[in-house]
Design a protein around this motif. Structure first.
Motif, PDB file in Angstrom:
ATOM      1  N   ARG A  23       1.081  -1.107  -0.230  1.00  0.00           N
ATOM      2  CA  ARG A  23      -0.119  -0.300   0.518  1.00  0.00           C
ATOM      3  C   ARG A  23       0.714   1.124  -0.145  1.00  0.00           C
ATOM      4  N   PRO A  24       0.209   2.714  -0.794  1.00  0.00           N
ATOM      5  CA  PRO A  24       1.520   3.345  -0.840  1.00  0.00           C
ATOM      6  C   PRO A  24       1.224   4.313   0.480  1.00  0.00           C
ATOM      7  N   ARG A  25       2.599   5.610   0.958  1.00  0.00           N
ATOM      8  CA  ARG A  25       2.103   5.780   1.831  1.00  0.00           C
ATOM      9  C   ARG A  25       1.838   7.415   1.750  1.00  0.00           C
ATOM     10  N   LEU A  68      -5.580  14.646  -0.311  1.00  0.00           N
ATOM     11  CA  LEU A  68      -4.419  14.219   0.148  1.00  0.00           C
ATOM     12  C   LEU A  68      -4.226  13.106   1.350  1.00  0.00           C
ATOM     13  N   ARG A  69      -3.662  11.600   0.789  1.00  0.00           N
ATOM     14  CA  ARG A  69      -4.206  10.815   2.115  1.00  0.00           C
ATOM     15  C   ARG A  69      -3.239  10.096   2.366  1.00  0.00           C
ATOM     16  N   ALA A  70      -2.460  10.040   3.463  1.00  0.00           N
ATOM     17  CA  ALA A  70      -1.448   9.190   4.529  1.00  0.00           C
ATOM     18  C   ALA A  70      -2.353   8.389   5.083  1.00  0.00           C
ATOM     19  N   ARG A  71      -0.969   7.592   4.472  1.00  0.00           N
ATOM     20  CA  ARG A  71      -1.004   6.243   5.561  1.00  0.00           C
ATOM     21  C   ARG A  71      -0.624   6.123   7.232  1.00  0.00           C
ATOM     22  N   ILE A  72      -1.449   5.538   7.606  1.00  0.00           N
ATOM     23  CA  ILE A  72      -1.339   5.779   9.125  1.00  0.00           C
ATOM     24  C   ILE A  72      -1.040   4.395   9.525  1.00  0.00           C
ATOM     25  N   VAL A  73      -1.639   3.419   8.912  1.00  0.00           N
ATOM     26  CA  VAL A  73      -1.269   2.016   9.506  1.00  0.00           C
ATOM     27  C   VAL A  73      -2.434   0.947   8.636  1.00  0.00           C
ATOM     28  N   GLY A  74      -2.043  -0.187   8.327  1.00  0.00           N
ATOM     29  CA  GLY A  74      -2.687  -1.442   7.533  1.00  0.00           C
ATOM     30  C   GLY A  74      -3.474  -0.226   6.307  1.00  0.00           C
ATOM     31  N   PRO A  75      -4.617  -0.878   6.067  1.00  0.00           N
ATOM     32  CA  PRO A  75      -5.208  -0.557   4.959  1.00  0.00           C
ATOM     33  C   PRO A  75      -5.858   0.815   5.152  1.00  0.00           C
ATOM     34  N   LEU A 106     -11.000   9.823   7.948  1.00  0.00           N
ATOM     35  CA  LEU A 106     -10.799   8.457   7.969  1.00  0.00           C
ATOM     36  C   LEU A 106     -11.412   8.355   6.796  1.00  0.00           C
ATOM     37  N   GLY A 107     -10.355   6.134   6.411  1.00  0.00           N
ATOM     38  CA  GLY A 107     -10.715   5.557   5.856  1.00  0.00           C
ATOM     39  C   GLY A 107     -10.652   4.458   5.706  1.00  0.00           C
ATOM     40  N   VAL A 108     -11.200   3.538   4.949  1.00  0.00           N
ATOM     41  CA  VAL A 108      -9.855   1.548   4.628  1.00  0.00           C
ATOM     42  C   VAL A 108     -10.224   1.691   3.178  1.00  0.00           C
ATOM     43  N   TYR A 109      -9.083   1.453   2.522  1.00  0.00           N
ATOM     44  CA  TYR A 109      -8.508   1.353   0.838  1.00  0.00           C
ATOM     45  C   TYR A 109      -7.756  -0.027   1.082  1.00  0.00           C
ATOM     46  N   SER A 110      -8.375  -0.669  -0.087  1.00  0.00           N
ATOM     47  CA  SER A 110      -7.795  -2.169  -0.837  1.00  0.00           C
ATOM     48  C   SER A 110      -7.494  -1.462  -2.226  1.00  0.00           C
ATOM     49  N   ARG A 111      -6.404  -2.250  -2.670  1.00  0.00           N
ATOM     50  CA  ARG A 111      -6.353  -1.167  -4.294  1.00  0.00           C
ATOM     51  C   ARG A 111      -7.479  -1.481  -5.054  1.00  0.00           C
ATOM     52  N   LEU A 112      -8.422  -1.875  -4.857  1.00  0.00           N
ATOM     53  CA  LEU A 112      -9.958  -1.616  -5.325  1.00  0.00           C
ATOM     54  C   LEU A 112     -10.908  -0.396  -5.178  1.00  0.00           C
ATOM     55  N   ALA A 113     -11.044  -0.671  -4.127  1.00  0.00           N
ATOM     56  CA  ALA A 113     -12.024  -0.095  -3.612  1.00  0.00           C
ATOM     57  C   ALA A 113     -11.785   0.246  -2.177  1.00  0.00           C
ATOM     58  N   GLY A 208       4.525   2.433  -1.276  1.00  0.00           N
ATOM     59  CA  GLY A 208       5.259   1.391  -0.398  1.00  0.00           C
ATOM     60  C   GLY A 208       6.356   0.634   0.149  1.00  0.00           C
ATOM     61  N   ARG A 209       6.320   0.601   0.780  1.00  0.00           N
ATOM     62  CA  ARG A 209       7.939  -0.035   0.822  1.00  0.00           C
ATOM     63  C   ARG A 209       7.274  -2.015   1.084  1.00  0.00           C
ATOM     64  N   GLU A 210       8.793  -2.157   0.659  1.00  0.00           N
ATOM     65  CA  GLU A 210       8.700  -3.890  -0.314  1.00  0.00           C
ATOM     66  C   GLU A 210       8.942  -4.932   0.602  1.00  0.00           C
ATOM     67  N   PRO A 211       8.094  -5.396   1.872  1.00  0.00           N
ATOM     68  CA  PRO A 211       8.212  -6.570   2.623  1.00  0.00           C
ATOM     69  C   PRO A 211       9.930  -6.733   2.500  1.00  0.00           C
ATOM     70  N   PRO A 212      11.117  -7.290   3.547  1.00  0.00           N
ATOM     71  CA  PRO A 212      11.693  -7.855   3.225  1.00  0.00           C
ATOM     72  C   PRO A 212      11.897  -9.416   3.438  1.00  0.00           C
ATOM     73  N   PRO A 213      12.890  -9.790   2.204  1.00  0.00           N
ATOM     74  CA  PRO A 213      12.427 -10.853   1.683  1.00  0.00           C
ATOM     75  C   PRO A 213      12.618 -11.878   2.524  1.00  0.00           C
ATOM     76  N   PRO A 214      12.444 -12.932   2.687  1.00  0.00           N
ATOM     77  CA  PRO A 214      12.519 -14.057   3.686  1.00  0.00           C
ATOM     78  C   PRO A 214      13.432 -15.114   4.121  1.00  0.00           C
ATOM     79  N   ARG A 215      13.973 -14.788   5.483  1.00  0.00           N
ATOM     80  CA  ARG A 215      15.343 -15.777   5.626  1.00  0.00           C
ATOM     81  C   ARG A 215      15.676 -16.991   5.324  1.00  0.00           C
ATOM     82  N   PRO A 216      16.489 -17.538   4.456  1.00  0.00           N
ATOM     83  CA  PRO A 216      17.128 -18.780   3.792  1.00  0.00           C
ATOM     84  C   PRO A 216      16.829 -19.524   5.662  1.00  0.00           C
ATOM     85  N   ALA A 217      15.818 -21.042   5.801  1.00  0.00           N
ATOM     86  CA  ALA A 217      16.302 -21.924   6.949  1.00  0.00           C
ATOM     87  C   ALA A 217      17.707 -22.199   6.501  1.00  0.00           C
TER      88      ALA A 217
END
Length: 277
Positions: A23-25, A68-75, A106-113, A208-217
């Protein structure tokens, strides 16, 4: 039936779709704005067998808005919006020339609605007087308050990873309206219940920031055996003298067996000597 089989086979062979981007910030959005609407005063008269009706003192806004929309937490996002709309009902028949809308919520946003609630500060500009129906003087008046609220929802479609088209609409409650006019039954003290709708675009200013890649086992690594400690005089085993062997007693030889008689018939020796003739 065959087209369905081919479609299923193609879907099975296609690669799995990638997950949605983060999600964009920070997002900026804007577009055309329609509303609010406030009904006015209407009257019909019959003259020389012809009925004529007039509708005055109404308001229908058309303008533009910017958000102007600013992300607080999650959606969950906070948004601030500014808009200017003009009254398409020209004076002196319409009331007010337009209004300014400054809102936040305040609003709840997804990528489509999305869905949201907001408070709106809506001061009007221009005279609040109008011509009552079939009258030639601006004797009607409609005074609006400056506070309203809205619940809205919308949909959007991304054209590029950061640019999207949007369509949203909302139910607006308020502002308060107090109308006075020549006819007593036309004067009313009310809370306007109207709408706002918009068609526009949005752009992700800060993606938005890409999540860090999972650590190898972790893999098990073979552990080398510990080297044997070097022997020391203290750790060497004590050397003891062997125990003396037990004395061996002499064994007497067994007596020789008696001699067997001579096969040649000679004198036998021993107890088997034959008797004399």
């Amino acid at each position: 039936m065959l087209p369905w089989i081919f479609a299923l086979a193609a879907a099975a062979g296609s690669p799995a779709p990638e997950g949605p981007p983060p999600r964009p910030r920070l997002v900026i959005a804007g577009g055309a704005l329609f509303g609010p609407h406030a009904p006015g005063e209407s009257t019909c008269q019959v003259r020389q067998g012809v009925q004529r009706c007039e509708h005055t003192g109404n308001f229908l806004g058309v303008g533009a808005n910017l958000e102007l929309r600013a992300r607080i937490v999650g959606p969950l996002y906070f948004h601030g919006r500014a808009a200017v709309v003009g009254n398409v009902r020209q004076r002196p028949y319409g009331v007010h020339r337009g209004l300014v809308d400054v809102g936040g919520g305040l609003g709840v946003y997804s990528r489509l609605a999305f869905i949201r609630v907001e408070y709106m500060f809506v001061p009007t500009f221009g005279p609040n007087t109008y011509l009552p129906p079939f009258y030639d003087k601006q004797s009607g008046r409609d005074v609006w308050g400056r506070s309203a609220g809205m619940v809205s929802g919308g949909v959007r479609k991304y054209f590029t990873p950061r640019l999207a088209g949007e369509l949203w609409g909302g139910l607006v409650i308020g502002p308060h309206s107090k109308r006075t006019t020549l006819q007593e039954d036309a004067g009313i003290d009310r809370i306007l219940v109207t709408f706002l709708a918009s068609v526009g675009i949005s752009f992700d200013l800060i993606p938005g920031r890409e999540p860090p890649p999972p650590r190898p086992a972790p893999t098990a690594t073979p552990v080398a055996p510990a080297p044997a400690p070097a022997p020391t005089p203290e750790s060497a085993p004590a050397v003891t003298a062997p125990a003396p062997a037990a004395p061996v007693e002499p064994v007497e030889p067994a007596p020789a067996e008696a001699a067997q008689p001579s096969p040649a018939g000679g004198p036998a020796i021993g107890p088997w000597q034959p008797a004399p003739q």
